[in-house]
Scaffold this motif. Structure first.
Motif, short mmCIF file in Angstrom:
data_model
loop_
_atom_site.label_atom_id
_atom_site.label_comp_id
_atom_site.label_asym_id
_atom_site.label_seq_id
_atom_site.Cartn_x
_atom_site.Cartn_y
_atom_site.Cartn_z
N PHE A 246 1.04 -1.03 0.17
CA PHE A 246 0.15 -0.03 0.10
C PHE A 246 0.86 1.28 0.02
O PHE A 246 0.75 2.18 -0.94
CB PHE A 246 -1.05 -0.06 1.34
CG PHE A 246 -2.17 -0.79 1.07
CD1 PHE A 246 -2.14 -1.95 0.23
CD2 PHE A 246 -3.29 -0.39 1.86
CE1 PHE A 246 -3.49 -2.59 0.06
CE2 PHE A 246 -4.44 -1.00 1.60
CZ PHE A 246 -4.68 -2.18 0.60
N GLY A 247 1.99 1.38 0.78
CA GLY A 247 2.52 2.54 1.18
C GLY A 247 3.63 2.81 -0.12
O GLY A 247 3.63 4.07 -0.66
N ILE A 248 3.76 1.69 -0.81
CA ILE A 248 4.72 1.69 -2.04
C ILE A 248 3.87 2.52 -3.22
O ILE A 248 4.09 3.58 -3.95
CB ILE A 248 5.55 0.68 -2.55
CG1 ILE A 248 6.39 0.18 -1.29
CG2 ILE A 248 6.19 1.05 -3.74
CD1 ILE A 248 7.02 -1.27 -1.72
N LEU A 249 2.76 1.86 -3.36
CA LEU A 249 1.66 2.21 -4.34
C LEU A 249 1.28 3.67 -3.96
O LEU A 249 1.16 4.62 -5.02
CB LEU A 249 0.54 1.39 -4.45
CG LEU A 249 0.81 -0.11 -5.24
CD1 LEU A 249 -0.23 -0.91 -5.08
CD2 LEU A 249 1.31 0.23 -6.59
N TRP A 250 0.81 4.14 -3.02
CA TRP A 250 0.59 5.42 -2.43
C TRP A 250 1.68 6.53 -2.96
O TRP A 250 1.44 7.60 -3.11
CB TRP A 250 0.18 5.49 -1.26
CG TRP A 250 -0.31 6.77 -0.50
CD1 TRP A 250 0.24 7.98 -0.03
CD2 TRP A 250 -1.86 7.33 -0.93
NE1 TRP A 250 -0.37 8.86 0.25
CE2 TRP A 250 -1.80 8.59 -0.13
CE3 TRP A 250 -2.83 6.48 -1.36
CZ2 TRP A 250 -3.13 9.21 -0.51
CZ3 TRP A 250 -3.96 7.24 -1.47
CH2 TRP A 250 -4.27 8.49 -0.78
N THR A 251 2.93 6.08 -2.67
CA THR A 251 4.12 6.92 -2.94
C THR A 251 4.16 7.14 -4.34
O THR A 251 4.27 8.22 -4.76
CB THR A 251 5.32 6.23 -2.37
OG1 THR A 251 5.36 6.18 -0.99
CG2 THR A 251 6.54 6.90 -2.80
N LEU A 252 4.03 5.93 -5.32
CA LEU A 252 4.18 6.10 -6.68
C LEU A 252 3.14 7.18 -7.00
O LEU A 252 3.29 8.03 -8.13
CB LEU A 252 4.18 4.76 -7.21
CG LEU A 252 5.44 4.21 -6.93
CD1 LEU A 252 5.24 2.69 -7.69
CD2 LEU A 252 6.66 4.67 -7.40
N LEU A 253 1.91 6.75 -6.77
CA LEU A 253 0.75 7.79 -7.29
C LEU A 253 1.02 9.15 -7.05
O LEU A 253 0.72 9.85 -7.73
CB LEU A 253 -0.70 7.34 -6.48
CG LEU A 253 -1.22 5.98 -6.99
CD1 LEU A 253 -2.42 5.70 -6.03
CD2 LEU A 253 -1.90 6.16 -8.55
#
Length: 387
Positions: A246-253
């Motif tokens: 979740f945290g990685i995808l949120w970062t990329l978004l």
């Protein structure tokens, strides 16, 4: 910008403190662990919106007559206080009080920060650089949120309360930055502090065709972006994405928003007003429809498409508002924009939460997208037909 060299830097710090959001990537999980469903989660966010709605226009008006520096400082103090309360709370009632404080605090910052930026540039004859500077500050905010996504995810492995402890420290950095701001000389305080004058400002706004159109389309787009952001974590869950990611995808978004906002002024310069508006409205609508149709790992590309357009939309639509607004009421008008966003969310949020719980995430996304298309096209019509 010789006389006010520090304002831009301090506004970057305030923006970063506001957007370095350690709790956002895991907040739905945090609420669910405390026994809440999606309707209750949206109710909490509606309480936050109500806090903003109550003070949004008055806070913008106070910024115009009392000073943008003072309102930004008050907003920073309230923001830190809200996260301090969250750090030691566990139930719905306490969360609701914290959200109310945060909502009121945010209302004192929204509008005031953009007004301070625009008038700082105007004082030095650089107001034409507003889209660029607003885009860069927006980029800084989203880069900060992207980094916070990784940090927040890591802190949540220790405890779901841990991100809130650190969020209080981050929010506190906005206090000295706001204290060091200087009021631009171009901002002349001519208005009387009374409710009748506030209503007069709002009335005059809606009598001005282009300003009304710019304000409404920006507000509806802001609402659509805010709602979509709260659907991201449920989307991850329905797509079967592990919590650890979740945290990685949120970062990329958020990195995608930061990159696109950085170049927003180039998009508007290349396409012009009409094509930029059409790109934003139909692009975001398409993002909603496609995300409703495809909830899977492959559908993550749709989320990125939406977030890239979100980054382009924010500085462009705010600039359209500024073009038709006088300096002495600029914070009031920009706060009116956020007022419309939050009152929309306060009304629509619980309904969409109900649709998600009662029917499906697909239905809620589709209803959101089609509603946005309808109201935004109607709102943007005067700007679209203007030569």
């Amino acid at each position: 910008m010789k006389k006010l060299p520090s304002n831009i830097l301090n506004l970057y710090i305030i923006k970063t403190a506001k957007w370095f959001n350690l709790v956002m990537p895991i907040v739905v999980l945090f609420y669910q662990k405390n026994g809440m469903n999606m309707q209750e989660i949206f109710m909490l966010k509606s309480i936050y919106s109500i806090g903003m709605v109550v003070m949004e226009i008055p806070s913008g008006y106070l910024a115009d007559v009392w000073g943008r520096k003072k309102t930004l400082l008050l907003g920073a103090l309230l923001g830190a206080s809200g996260f301090a309360l969250y750090s030691f709370s566990y139930g719905f009632a306490a969360f609701a009080i914290a959200e109310l404080i945060l909502g009121v605090g945010y209302s004192f910052i929204s509008g005031s920060d953009s007004a301070m930026l625009y008038d700082t540039l105007k004082a030095s004859g650089h107001e034409k650089e507003y889209i660029k500077q607003e885009g860069w500050i927006t980029s800084a905010g989203h880069f900060a949120e992207a980094l916070a996504g990784i940090c927040g995810g890591f802190l949540a492995t220790i405890s779901l309360h841990m991100p809130f402890y650190f969020q209080f420290a981050v929010a506190s950095t906005a206090i000295p930055a706001a204290f060091l701001l200087k009021e631009p000389q171009v901002h002349v305080k001519k208005l009387a502090v009374n409710f009748k004058a506030i209503l007069g400002t709002v009335k005059n706004t809606f009598l001005h065709t282009q300003l009304r159109s710019a304000l409404l389309v920006s507000s509806f787009t802001g609402t659509a972006s805010l709602i979509f952001a709260w659907f991201v974590q449920p989307y991850f869950q329905h797509a079967g994405i592990p919590v650890s990611v979740f945290g990685i995808l949120w970062t990329l978004l958020n990195l995608s928003v930061g990159v696109s906002a950085f170049g927003a002024y180039r998009v508007e310069s290349c396409l012009g007003q009409k094509k930029s508006l059409l790109l934003i409205i139909f692009g975001l609508t398409l993002g909603y429809i496609l995300s409703a149709w495809e909830i899977s790992w492959a559908g993550l590309s749709i989320l990125f498409f939406f977030y890239i357009l979100r980054g382009i939309a924010h500085p462009i639509l705010k600039d359209y508002i500024n073009r038709y607004t006088e300096s002495e009421v600029r914070a009031t008008i920009l706060s009116l924009r956020d007022f419309v966003i939050r009152i929309n969310f306060a009304i629509i949020g619980p309904v969409l939460g109900f649709l998600t719980d009662r029917f499906s995430l697909n239905v809620a996304l589709l209803v959101s997208g089609m509603s946005y298309l309808l109201v935004s096209v109607i709102a943007a019509f005067p700007l679209l037909k203007k030569k």
